[in-house]
Motif scaffolding. Structure first.
Motif, mmCIF file in Angstrom:
data_model
loop_
_atom_site.group_PDB
_atom_site.id
_atom_site.type_symbol
_atom_site.label_atom_id
_atom_site.label_comp_id
_atom_site.label_asym_id
_atom_site.label_seq_id
_atom_site.Cartn_x
_atom_site.Cartn_y
_atom_site.Cartn_z
ATOM 1 N N GLU A 42 0.808 -1.213 0.000
ATOM 2 C CA GLU A 42 0.000 0.000 0.000
ATOM 3 C C GLU A 42 0.847 1.272 0.000
ATOM 4 O O GLU A 42 0.454 2.286 -0.571
ATOM 5 C CB GLU A 42 -0.907 -0.025 1.231
ATOM 6 C CG GLU A 42 -1.817 1.141 1.369
ATOM 7 C CD GLU A 42 -2.717 1.015 2.585
ATOM 8 O OE1 GLU A 42 -3.777 1.652 2.580
ATOM 9 O OE2 GLU A 42 -2.370 0.288 3.547
ATOM 10 N N HIS A 43 2.002 1.232 0.630
ATOM 11 C CA HIS A 43 2.837 2.423 0.765
ATOM 12 C C HIS A 43 4.213 2.198 0.150
ATOM 13 O O HIS A 43 4.615 1.051 -0.077
ATOM 14 C CB HIS A 43 2.994 2.809 2.238
ATOM 15 C CG HIS A 43 1.699 3.051 2.940
ATOM 16 N ND1 HIS A 43 0.758 3.953 2.500
ATOM 17 C CD2 HIS A 43 1.182 2.473 4.054
ATOM 18 C CE1 HIS A 43 -0.282 3.939 3.321
ATOM 19 N NE2 HIS A 43 -0.059 3.054 4.268
ATOM 20 N N ILE A 44 4.930 3.287 -0.089
ATOM 21 C CA ILE A 44 6.292 3.154 -0.585
ATOM 22 C C ILE A 44 7.151 2.460 0.465
ATOM 23 O O ILE A 44 6.770 2.385 1.639
ATOM 24 C CB ILE A 44 6.897 4.529 -0.978
ATOM 25 C CG1 ILE A 44 7.011 5.440 0.233
ATOM 26 C CG2 ILE A 44 6.104 5.180 -2.086
ATOM 27 C CD1 ILE A 44 7.850 6.678 -0.020
ATOM 28 N N ASN A 45 8.272 1.909 0.019
ATOM 29 C CA ASN A 45 9.218 1.206 0.898
ATOM 30 C C ASN A 45 8.596 0.012 1.606
ATOM 31 O O ASN A 45 8.925 -0.284 2.752
ATOM 32 C CB ASN A 45 9.862 2.170 1.898
ATOM 33 C CG ASN A 45 10.638 3.259 1.201
ATOM 34 O OD1 ASN A 45 11.366 2.992 0.242
ATOM 35 N ND2 ASN A 45 10.475 4.486 1.641
ATOM 36 N N TYR A 46 7.652 -0.660 0.922
ATOM 37 C CA TYR A 46 7.064 -1.914 1.391
ATOM 38 C C TYR A 46 6.334 -1.763 2.719
ATOM 39 O O TYR A 46 6.445 -2.597 3.608
ATOM 40 C CB TYR A 46 8.142 -3.006 1.469
ATOM 41 C CG TYR A 46 9.019 -3.005 0.244
ATOM 42 C CD1 TYR A 46 8.524 -3.466 -0.962
ATOM 43 C CD2 TYR A 46 10.313 -2.492 0.275
ATOM 44 C CE1 TYR A 46 9.304 -3.427 -2.112
ATOM 45 C CE2 TYR A 46 11.099 -2.452 -0.872
ATOM 46 C CZ TYR A 46 10.588 -2.922 -2.061
ATOM 47 O OH TYR A 46 11.356 -2.882 -3.190
ATOM 48 N N GLY A 47 5.559 -0.700 2.841
ATOM 49 C CA GLY A 47 4.811 -0.454 4.066
ATOM 50 C C GLY A 47 3.319 -0.608 3.858
ATOM 51 O O GLY A 47 2.819 -0.626 2.746
ATOM 52 N N GLY A 48 2.596 -0.726 4.951
ATOM 53 C CA GLY A 48 1.134 -0.820 4.906
ATOM 54 C C GLY A 48 0.656 -2.217 4.554
ATOM 55 O O GLY A 48 1.372 -3.203 4.690
ATOM 56 N N ARG A 49 -0.581 -2.264 4.058
ATOM 57 C CA ARG A 49 -1.175 -3.561 3.699
ATOM 58 C C ARG A 49 -0.448 -4.179 2.509
ATOM 59 O O ARG A 49 0.170 -3.488 1.718
ATOM 60 C CB ARG A 49 -2.652 -3.401 3.348
ATOM 61 C CG ARG A 49 -3.500 -2.955 4.519
ATOM 62 C CD ARG A 49 -4.959 -2.818 4.145
ATOM 63 N NE ARG A 49 -5.123 -1.864 3.049
ATOM 64 C CZ ARG A 49 -6.118 -1.891 2.176
ATOM 65 N NH1 ARG A 49 -7.037 -2.822 2.242
ATOM 66 N NH2 ARG A 49 -6.212 -0.984 1.227
ATOM 67 N N ILE A 50 -0.581 -5.494 2.369
ATOM 68 C CA ILE A 50 0.074 -6.238 1.297
ATOM 69 C C ILE A 50 -0.948 -7.117 0.580
ATOM 70 O O ILE A 50 -1.863 -7.652 1.211
ATOM 71 C CB ILE A 50 1.237 -7.082 1.864
ATOM 72 C CG1 ILE A 50 2.010 -7.791 0.754
ATOM 73 C CG2 ILE A 50 0.756 -8.055 2.904
ATOM 74 C CD1 ILE A 50 3.271 -8.491 1.251
ATOM 75 N N VAL A 51 -0.811 -7.230 -0.745
ATOM 76 C CA VAL A 51 -1.616 -8.139 -1.563
ATOM 77 C C VAL A 51 -0.642 -9.066 -2.272
ATOM 78 O O VAL A 51 0.380 -8.619 -2.795
ATOM 79 C CB VAL A 51 -2.454 -7.359 -2.599
ATOM 80 C CG1 VAL A 51 -3.082 -8.295 -3.603
ATOM 81 C CG2 VAL A 51 -3.521 -6.537 -1.920
#
Length: 119
Positions: A42-51
């Protein structure tokens, strides 16, 4: 007395609301993408939710539509991402073994991915 109770309830409600709104979202990391998967964050640098996708194409990302900001391809195949649902619109291919922490550059596909599949 009623005013004091109303003020107390309002304060509790505001604090409770602040806790919910101010709570940080679940954090993901690049290491959360399992082998043989393609992952979007969801966010840059592999942050937030993931799909993730291991075999089944995603013709629609549902609530994740237009939210991806970083990616990693740990599969052994090229993945094509599309700007529209049902594999339509502009497309970019992401090769296996690569990752991009920020879709704002150079792809300029930040918050624009709506579907993806192996290609």
């Amino acid at each position: 007395m009623r005013k004091a109770i109303a003020t107390a309830l309002l304060t509790i409600g505001l604090l409770a609301g602040h806790t919910i709104v101010g709570g940080s979202p679940a954090r993901a990391a690049m290491s959360d993408c399992p082998p043989k998967n393609f992952c979007l964050w969801e966010h840059i640098n592999y942050g937030g939710r993931i799909v993730m996708m291991s075999a089944t194409p995603r013709s629609s990302l549902g609530s994740f539509n237009d939210k991806a900001s970083s990616w990693q391809n740990r599969s052994d195949r090229k993945v094509c991402v599309y700007q529209d649902i049902n594999f339509d619109g502009p497309m970019i291919g992401f090769y296996w073994g690569f990752a991009q922490p920020d879709l704002r550059s150079p792809e300029r596909f930040n918050d624009m991915i709506s579907s993806f599949r192996f290609c």
